[in-house]
Design a protein around this motif. Structure first.
Motif, PDB file in Angstrom:
ATOM      1  N   ILE A  30       1.055  -1.405   0.015  1.00 54.20           N
ATOM      2  CA  ILE A  30       0.003  -0.129  -0.004  1.00 54.20           C
ATOM      3  C   ILE A  30       0.891   1.166   0.098  1.00 54.20           C
ATOM      4  N   THR A  31       1.981   1.182   0.688  1.00 48.84           N
ATOM      5  CA  THR A  31       2.904   2.404   0.831  1.00 48.84           C
ATOM      6  C   THR A  31       3.592   2.675  -0.359  1.00 48.84           C
ATOM      7  N   GLY A  32       3.671   1.755  -1.127  1.00 51.04           N
ATOM      8  CA  GLY A  32       4.577   1.827  -2.493  1.00 51.04           C
ATOM      9  C   GLY A  32       3.568   2.000  -3.549  1.00 51.04           C
ATOM     10  N   ALA A  33       2.391   1.900  -3.523  1.00 57.14           N
ATOM     11  CA  ALA A  33       1.300   1.857  -4.622  1.00 57.14           C
ATOM     12  C   ALA A  33       0.754   3.168  -4.856  1.00 57.14           C
ATOM     13  N   ILE A  34       0.308   3.172  -6.087  1.00 57.01           N
ATOM     14  CA  ILE A  34      -0.369   4.532  -6.730  1.00 57.01           C
ATOM     15  C   ILE A  34      -1.874   4.356  -6.754  1.00 57.01           C
ATOM     16  N   ARG A  35      -2.359   5.345  -6.349  1.00 60.69           N
ATOM     17  CA  ARG A  35      -4.022   5.090  -6.164  1.00 60.69           C
ATOM     18  C   ARG A  35      -4.607   5.745  -7.303  1.00 60.69           C
ATOM     19  N   THR A  36      -5.406   5.101  -8.092  1.00 64.06           N
ATOM     20  CA  THR A  36      -6.036   5.650  -9.363  1.00 64.06           C
ATOM     21  C   THR A  36      -7.387   5.090  -9.552  1.00 64.06           C
ATOM     22  N   ARG A 111      -7.588  -5.414   0.413  1.00 64.34           N
ATOM     23  CA  ARG A 111      -6.267  -5.789   1.248  1.00 64.34           C
ATOM     24  C   ARG A 111      -6.580  -7.076   2.080  1.00 64.34           C
ATOM     25  N   TYR A 112      -7.700  -7.330   2.279  1.00 67.92           N
ATOM     26  CA  TYR A 112      -7.858  -8.661   2.978  1.00 67.92           C
ATOM     27  C   TYR A 112      -7.443  -9.865   1.998  1.00 67.92           C
ATOM     28  N   ILE A 113      -7.888  -9.725   0.820  1.00 67.38           N
ATOM     29  CA  ILE A 113      -7.444 -10.767  -0.160  1.00 67.38           C
ATOM     30  C   ILE A 113      -5.978 -10.857  -0.432  1.00 67.38           C
ATOM     31  N   TYR A 114      -5.416  -9.689  -0.432  1.00 71.22           N
ATOM     32  CA  TYR A 114      -3.960  -9.704  -0.971  1.00 71.22           C
ATOM     33  C   TYR A 114      -3.088 -10.396   0.399  1.00 71.22           C
ATOM     34  N   THR A 115      -3.636  -9.876   1.684  1.00 66.38           N
ATOM     35  CA  THR A 115      -2.994 -10.304   2.963  1.00 66.38           C
ATOM     36  C   THR A 115      -3.022 -12.118   2.861  1.00 66.38           C
ATOM     37  N   PHE A 116      -4.388 -12.535   2.497  1.00 67.10           N
ATOM     38  CA  PHE A 116      -4.568 -13.986   2.563  1.00 67.10           C
ATOM     39  C   PHE A 116      -3.622 -14.671   1.419  1.00 67.10           C
ATOM     40  N   LYS A 117      -3.362 -13.977   0.328  1.00 70.36           N
ATOM     41  CA  LYS A 117      -2.465 -14.434  -0.599  1.00 70.36           C
ATOM     42  C   LYS A 117      -1.194 -14.722  -0.292  1.00 70.36           C
ATOM     43  N   LYS A 118      -0.777 -13.953   0.501  1.00 65.82           N
ATOM     44  CA  LYS A 118       0.616 -13.646   1.069  1.00 65.82           C
ATOM     45  C   LYS A 118       0.714 -14.625   2.461  1.00 65.82           C
ATOM     46  N   ALA A 119      -0.105 -14.889   3.072  1.00 61.10           N
ATOM     47  CA  ALA A 119      -0.142 -15.603   4.025  1.00 61.10           C
ATOM     48  C   ALA A 119      -0.325 -17.195   3.936  1.00 61.10           C
TER      49      ALA A 119
END
Length: 137
Positions: A30-36, A111-119
């Protein structure tokens, strides 16, 4: 050791694992991402065994002005498209500048799905180890 205590420890361990993965992996994304904003071009419906899966095709402009078009398989967008969005709607996303096709929706489910994929690999190992520990006692 009591089986109930072992299960409680396993659940606490899973919670802590998700917390740390969110803290380190998801927050770093999230910190390194660009919002669009991305435009929903279409939504395909695939019939799974017991339910339908909705996969939107999104289009957005990256920071260099290049148009990116991609299917949002597991980016957090597919799970929330059931009846929420239609073609031509706009949705907020976060994408990595180094790889614009790596994106998540800018909401809690993304955010939840990204966290789940990583974990997921660590969760699987933790559950298996916990079950082995519980049933070998």
């Amino acid at each position: 050791m009591n089986v109930l205590l072992a299960i409680q420890l396993l659940l606490v361990s899973l919670f802590l694992l998700f917390f740390f993965v969110y803290l380190f992996a998801t927050r770093r994304f999230i910190t390194g991402a660009i919002r669009t904003n991305a435009k929903v071009l279409s939504i395909k419906r695939y019939q799974a065994t017991k339910s339908s899966v909705f996969i939107p095709t999104l289009s957005f402009m990256d920071q260099t002005g290049q148009e990116i078009t991609i299917e949002a398989n597991m980016s957090g967008a597919s799970s929330m498209f059931r009846k929420t969005y239609q073609a031509n709607d706009m949705i907020a996303i976060l994408y990595q500048p180094s790889n614009p096709k790596n994106f998540i929706t800018d909401n809690l489910s993304g955010r939840y799905i990204y966290t789940f994929k990583k974990a997921a690999p660590a969760v699987l190992i933790l559950i298996i180890a916990g079950m082995i520990f519980i049933f070998t006692r």
